[in-house]
Design a protein around this motif. Structure first.
Motif, short mmCIF file in Angstrom:
data_model
loop_
_atom_site.label_atom_id
_atom_site.label_comp_id
_atom_site.label_asym_id
_atom_site.label_seq_id
_atom_site.Cartn_x
_atom_site.Cartn_y
_atom_site.Cartn_z
N ASN A 67 -13.32 2.58 0.63
CA ASN A 67 -11.88 2.35 0.72
C ASN A 67 -11.25 3.53 1.46
OD1 ASN A 67 -12.18 0.05 -0.90
ND2 ASN A 67 -11.78 1.20 -2.77
N ARG A 95 -2.82 0.29 7.24
CA ARG A 95 -2.51 1.17 6.11
C ARG A 95 -3.70 1.37 5.18
NH1 ARG A 95 2.22 4.12 6.58
NH2 ARG A 95 3.58 2.96 7.99
N ARG A 96 -4.58 0.39 5.13
CA ARG A 96 -5.77 0.52 4.27
C ARG A 96 -6.87 -0.36 4.83
NH1 ARG A 96 -4.66 -0.53 -1.84
NH2 ARG A 96 -4.04 1.67 -1.72
N ASP A 128 -7.38 4.86 2.87
CA ASP A 128 -5.94 4.73 3.06
C ASP A 128 -5.52 5.62 4.22
OD1 ASP A 128 -5.88 3.08 0.92
OD2 ASP A 128 -4.51 4.27 -0.30
N TYR A 151 -5.34 -4.02 5.56
CA TYR A 151 -3.94 -4.07 5.11
C TYR A 151 -3.05 -3.55 6.24
CZ TYR A 151 -6.07 -4.59 0.46
OH TYR A 151 -6.81 -5.02 -0.62
N VAL A 171 0.86 -1.17 0.00
CA VAL A 171 0.00 0.00 0.00
C VAL A 171 0.90 1.22 0.00
CG1 VAL A 171 -1.69 1.36 1.28
CG2 VAL A 171 -1.91 -1.13 1.18
N GLU A 211 -10.70 -1.73 3.32
CA GLU A 211 -11.71 -1.78 2.26
C GLU A 211 -12.94 -2.48 2.83
OE1 GLU A 211 -8.48 -2.28 -1.41
OE2 GLU A 211 -9.79 -3.94 -0.85
#
Length: 329
Positions: A298, A276-277, A300, A267, A224, A279
């Motif tokens: 989503n 970090r992410r 980030d 993530y 990512v 979804e």
């Protein structure tokens, strides 16, 4: 009824995020976070949970789509793109984590003075800047809105153009409009008409005893924004949660012709264990109301625990919170 189901969907999303990012203190973290994962994979999730408990600031980029299929007057689609940064006082975050245990057992009870004080401190210690572009499509046409949000020292500001778009009222040349939210929860607690909003309708002890209908799977590692990450997918049947939340239901959730399912993909940095992410994909169907909801989001994350500086414009028009509450009476 349609709006009630949409609100329940939003609350269910927040519950699922809580499971994915910050689990409750009285629940079995290993069972909730790890499911049937092996020890090595489980340790990544446990370390992530501990690391994210120490995060008091972050930047983010987010996108979301929401499609509601319903009888014509209630059907709509929403698309959102947002970015920004926010921070909280570490003392407030620590206090929130410390009080999670007591909140698990407050169903139907008024919030204590200590809890109200912590929530008031959370607001006054929050700093944020968010920029978003929103498009809503409904039977009334297409609405586009650019939203700018500023928060500092208890002052919550919106760009006046967004307020005018939402209300259909002229802002008389003002560029910024906001409210001083200092002492928000104390004012709500002191207002007898707001008592129902200051109690907990959901007994989290029921949630702690409820079987966790979720499956956790580690997927192939990825990256990512250049950061190597471990990837975990959580599949969750949300019907049991909605049953606890939907206190106005006249029949058990098992007998309801509705379903709600969600998948979260998380993530996690392999080196630092930051999230970090995230979804999310959620679908819900209520056959009785002929409503289906399909949502994807989503987000980030980055710049963890970095200083967030926000200045409230000097020419901003700020309403006292008491004034707005009187307007609602």
């Amino acid at each position: 009824m349609v709006m009630r189901r949409i609100k329940l969907t939003v609350v269910a999303i927040m519950l699922l995020l809580s499971i994915a990012l910050v689990s409750g203190q009285t629940l079995d973290k290993r069972a909730i976070l790890c499911g049937d994962l092996g020890e090595a994979d489980c340790q990544i999730l446990l370390q992530n949970d501990a690391v994210m408990d120490g995060v008091n600031a972050f930047a983010f980029d987010a996108s979301m789509t929401l499609d509601i299929e319903a009888p014509e007057e209630d059907a709509m689609s929403l698309a959102l793109d947002a970015s920004g940064a926010m921070s909280f006082l570490q003392e407030s975050m620590d206090a929130i984590l410390a009080m999670e245990d007591s909140l698990m057992h407050t169903a139907g009870q008024a919030m204590s003075k200590d809890v109200i004080a912590i929530l008031d401190a959370l607001i006054t210690g929050m700093t944020a800047e968010v920029n978003a572009v929103i498009q809503i499509i409904s039977q009334d046409g297409t609405e586009d809105m650019s939203l700018n949000l500023l928060i500092n020292d208890g002052i919550v500001m919106l760009n006046a153009a967004a307020v005018a778009e939402a209300t259909g009222e002229s802002m008389g040349g003002m560029e910024w409009l906001g409210v001083d939210a200092t002492g928000l929860f104390s004012l709500l607690a002191a207002d007898s008409g707001m008592e129902s909003g200051m109690t907990s309708d959901m007994d989290m002890t029921e949630a702690s005893d409820m079987p966790m209908a979720q499956a956790v799977t580690r997927l192939a590692d990825s990256e990512v924004n250049g950061v190597p990450v471990a990837v975990f997918e959580i599949e969750q049947n949300m019907d049991q949660f909605v049953g606890l939340l939907d206190t106005g239901a006249t029949a058990p959730i098992a007998d309801s012709p509705s379903t709600m399912n969600a998948t979260v993909t998380q993530y996690i940095g392999l080196a630092d264990h930051y999230t970090r992410r995230v979804e999310m994909n959620m679908t819900g169907v209520d056959e009785a109301l002929m409503v289906s909801v399909d949502m994807s989001m989503n987000v980030d994350f980055g710049d963890f625990n970095q200083t967030v500086s926000v200045e409230i414009p000097e020419d901003a028009f700020v309403f006292p919170l008491e004034f707005l509450m009187q307007m609602g009476e």
